[in-house]
Design an enzyme around this catalytic site. Structure first.
Site, mmCIF file in Angstrom:
data_model
loop_
_atom_site.group_PDB
_atom_site.id
_atom_site.type_symbol
_atom_site.label_atom_id
_atom_site.label_comp_id
_atom_site.label_asym_id
_atom_site.label_seq_id
_atom_site.Cartn_x
_atom_site.Cartn_y
_atom_site.Cartn_z
ATOM 1 N N LYS A 267 -4.037 -20.253 16.585
ATOM 2 C CA LYS A 267 -5.259 -21.051 16.736
ATOM 3 C C LYS A 267 -5.773 -21.499 15.365
ATOM 4 C CE LYS A 267 -10.136 -20.613 18.152
ATOM 5 N NZ LYS A 267 -11.167 -19.832 18.853
ATOM 6 N N ASP A 272 -15.705 -23.730 13.839
ATOM 7 C CA ASP A 272 -16.107 -23.726 15.246
ATOM 8 C C ASP A 272 -17.624 -23.561 15.343
ATOM 9 O OD1 ASP A 272 -16.441 -23.414 17.958
ATOM 10 O OD2 ASP A 272 -15.582 -21.383 18.028
ATOM 11 N N LYS A 279 -23.405 -22.941 18.951
ATOM 12 C CA LYS A 279 -23.592 -21.512 18.688
ATOM 13 C C LYS A 279 -24.943 -21.286 18.025
ATOM 14 C CE LYS A 279 -18.796 -20.157 17.802
ATOM 15 N NZ LYS A 279 -18.671 -19.143 18.862
ATOM 16 N N ASP A 290 -12.122 -19.214 12.011
ATOM 17 C CA ASP A 290 -11.543 -19.452 13.330
ATOM 18 C C ASP A 290 -10.131 -20.055 13.254
ATOM 19 O OD1 ASP A 290 -12.002 -18.909 15.972
ATOM 20 O OD2 ASP A 290 -12.949 -20.826 16.431
ATOM 21 N N ASP A 349 -17.786 -24.217 23.789
ATOM 22 C CA ASP A 349 -17.490 -23.192 22.789
ATOM 23 C C ASP A 349 -16.237 -22.389 23.154
ATOM 24 O OD1 ASP A 349 -17.792 -21.780 20.481
ATOM 25 O OD2 ASP A 349 -19.455 -20.529 21.201
ATOM 26 N N GLU A 351 -13.267 -23.296 23.153
ATOM 27 C CA GLU A 351 -12.349 -24.373 22.739
ATOM 28 C C GLU A 351 -10.974 -23.853 22.335
ATOM 29 O OE1 GLU A 351 -14.315 -22.832 20.723
ATOM 30 O OE2 GLU A 351 -12.855 -22.397 19.151
ATOM 31 N N ARG A 353 -8.944 -21.682 23.685
ATOM 32 C CA ARG A 353 -7.973 -21.675 24.786
ATOM 33 C C ARG A 353 -7.516 -23.083 25.128
ATOM 34 N NH1 ARG A 353 -12.331 -18.665 28.491
ATOM 35 N NH2 ARG A 353 -12.912 -17.929 26.415
#
Ligand code: BES
Ligand code: MN
Ligand code: ZN
Length: 504
Positions: A267, A272, A279, A290, A349, A351, A353
């Protein structure tokens, strides 16, 4: 910093600092006894004068060593025999590193490999000495102007091997651990870089950079290519960002190309913010980490290529930012992934996956033997396991065991979590084939279940590294995990393949 195996006796090796242990009640392990004899009881005398009880981590420095080749002797307390468990041994090695750092020596010779550790092998002992002393030497400096640390640093740690050890095997372990340590450091540095430097384009340049110095082929899908391919999920996440997303593909062919590859998918969210499902502000800076899954793929590929491990390995990195914007994807949107499955976005959020599911689908064209994804995927995994173990999810028993074992071997541990069908219910959607979130309950598991909807018939495992990839608080920074686990797994696999071939 490099570690070297050392096999000649203590009288010959010149060293700026010799490190030996002492047990509680002044009992000496073999090297300390030898040293005491060589120095006409100098060690014994210093020990008696000091009155130290030699609890784990206590230390004494002898400056005026009577031996010409040894400038200083560092005595380290080993505590009681029954105290020498793996954790205490690590503490001891950290203590050694700290002492050597304070002494500002550039070279040292350690005799700690002769110390038996409960339930652990000599190889574990060596690996920990290499990994811990290297990690201890890491210092982030890229974006600090007057922190160009000019203090001398440890450059070479010689590890004296016990007399009865299998020298060839020990040398291999040290060589592998050196390369792993370098991969870990590279991954840490990438993780620590801020989001305004480490962007999707920056990660692409890193991959190209690896291609220049190592036998790694790189292919990058740019924005237009992603559109053409139909990676609707990755593209949806990227819509809120001014920076273009990418899919980075790296191939290391250490084995004949006919061998099915092991594919690592990392990933690569370079920042993020959560997107429209923004967030909260506290600690949002940490979301620069991230992309640690992506960084661990880069670090692992670097290490195995440097070691020329006979294995076929492909790294895939979907990379993007996740930001709120007038053009960003929204809760309620339904997107079509590369697999053809439609996804209702209930939370922008979630995102990770989404970018991963397209990368996992993409991996199928390589006819992989195994696919492992590595992702800072859920806060829920941090709640479940904290910072000590990565969450391991797999539908393949053998693969799960191999990853757990590799993690133990290098002390980069993972813990198995369930992936039962029962959790799939939570991902049902009224408007698409599945929803991208499954509620608070079992959040790490429903995230993994989401990914498993895209890995049918693959031998697949997922590592949730949200808790292990970086530290918060005063020690804030990337850890380089799980590079060690991944490298060890790949090296183990290459060995198994070789024995398979020999027995054919
Ligand atoms: N990158 C985060 C996961 C994360 C959160 C890692 C906190 C480390 C600390 C991921 O993209 C995310 O935001 N996950 C959400 C999922 C939720 C919306 C279902 C989370 O865990 O809160
Ligand atoms: Mn997120
Ligand atoms: Zn994320």
């Amino acid at each position: 910093m490099k570690c070297k195996a050392h096999i000649t006796d203590l009288v010959q090796q010149p060293t700026a600092c010799l490190v030996v242990g002492i047990y509680h009640n002044n009992e000496f392990p073999p090297s300390t006894t030898t040293l005491d004899k060589l120095t006409d009881g100098c060690v014994q005398k210093a020990v008696e004068k000091s009155g130290i009880e030699w609890a784990i981590g206590s230390s004494l420095l002898i400056y005026d060593s009577p031996l010409n080749n040894i400038e200083r002797i560092l005595l380290l307390g080993l505590g009681k025999d029954e105290e020498l468990n793996p954790r205490n041994f690590q503490k001891l090695v950290r203590r050694m590193s700290r002492c050597l750092r304070n002494l500002q020596v550039t070279q040292a010779l350690t005799c700690l490999s002769e110390i038996p550790i409960q339930n652990k092998s000599l190889h574990w002992n060596l690996t920990q000495q290499v990994l811990i002393s290297s990690a201890d030497g890491y210092q982030y400096s890229r974006t600090k102007s007057n922190d160009k640390n000019t203090r001398p640093k440890l450059e070479e740690l010689d590890i004296s091997l016990p007399t009865r050890a299998d020298i060839t095997a020990c040398k291999a372990v040290i060589r592998e651990s050196n390369a792993i340590a370098e991969g870990v450091e590279y991954t840490r540095e990438l993780g620590d870089l801020p989001g305004n430097i480490c962007t999707p384009a920056y990660l692409s340049r890193q991959a190209r950079h690896l291609q220049q110095s190592l036998p790694i082929k790189v292919h990058i899908l740019e924005h237009a290519d992603l559109k053409k391919a139909g990676m609707g999920a990755l593209l949806a996440v990227a819509r809120g960002s001014r920076k273009k997303p990418r899919l980075i593909i790296m191939e290391y062919q250490g084995a004949p190309s006919t061998e099915q590859p092991i594919v690592l998918v990392g990933k690569g969210l370079t920042f993020d913010a959560g997107g429209i499902s923004l967030k909260p502000g506290a600690k949002m800076d940490e979301m620069k980490y991230d992309m640690c899954g992506a960084a661990s793929v880069l670090g692992t590929m670097q290490a195995i290529a440097k070691l020329a491990i006979p294995i076929h390995c492909i790294g895939i990195i979907p990379t993007s930012e996740n930001l709120p914007d007038g053009n960003a994807y929204k809760p309620g949107d339904v997107i079509t992934s590369l697999s053809g499955k439609t996804i209702e976005v209930l939370n922008t959020d979630a995102e990770g996956r989404l970018i991963l599911c397209d990368a996992l689908t993409y991996s199928r064209q390589f006819n992989p033997a195994v696919v492992i994804d590595i992702a800072t995927l859920t806060g829920a995994c941090v709640v479940a396991l904290g910072g000590h173990a990565s969450g391991l999810f797999s539908t393949d028993e053998e693969l799960a065991q191999q990853l757990l074992v590799a993690g133990e071997q290098v002390h980069d541990r993972a813990w198995r979590m369930p992936l039962w069908d029962d959790y799939q219910e939570q991902l049902k959607s009224n408007f698409a084939d599945l929803a991208n979130v499954g509620g608070r309950e079992g959040g790490a598991i429903t995230a993994a279940r989401f990914l498993s909807s895209f890995t049918e018939k693959l031998r697949w495992a997922h590592l949730d590294i949200a808790g292990t990839a970086w530290l918060s608080g005063s020690k804030k920074g990337a850890t380089g995990r799980p590079v060690a686990l991944l490298c060890r797994y790949l090296i183990n696999q290459s060995r198994m393949d070789q024995t398979d071939k020999k027995s054919d």
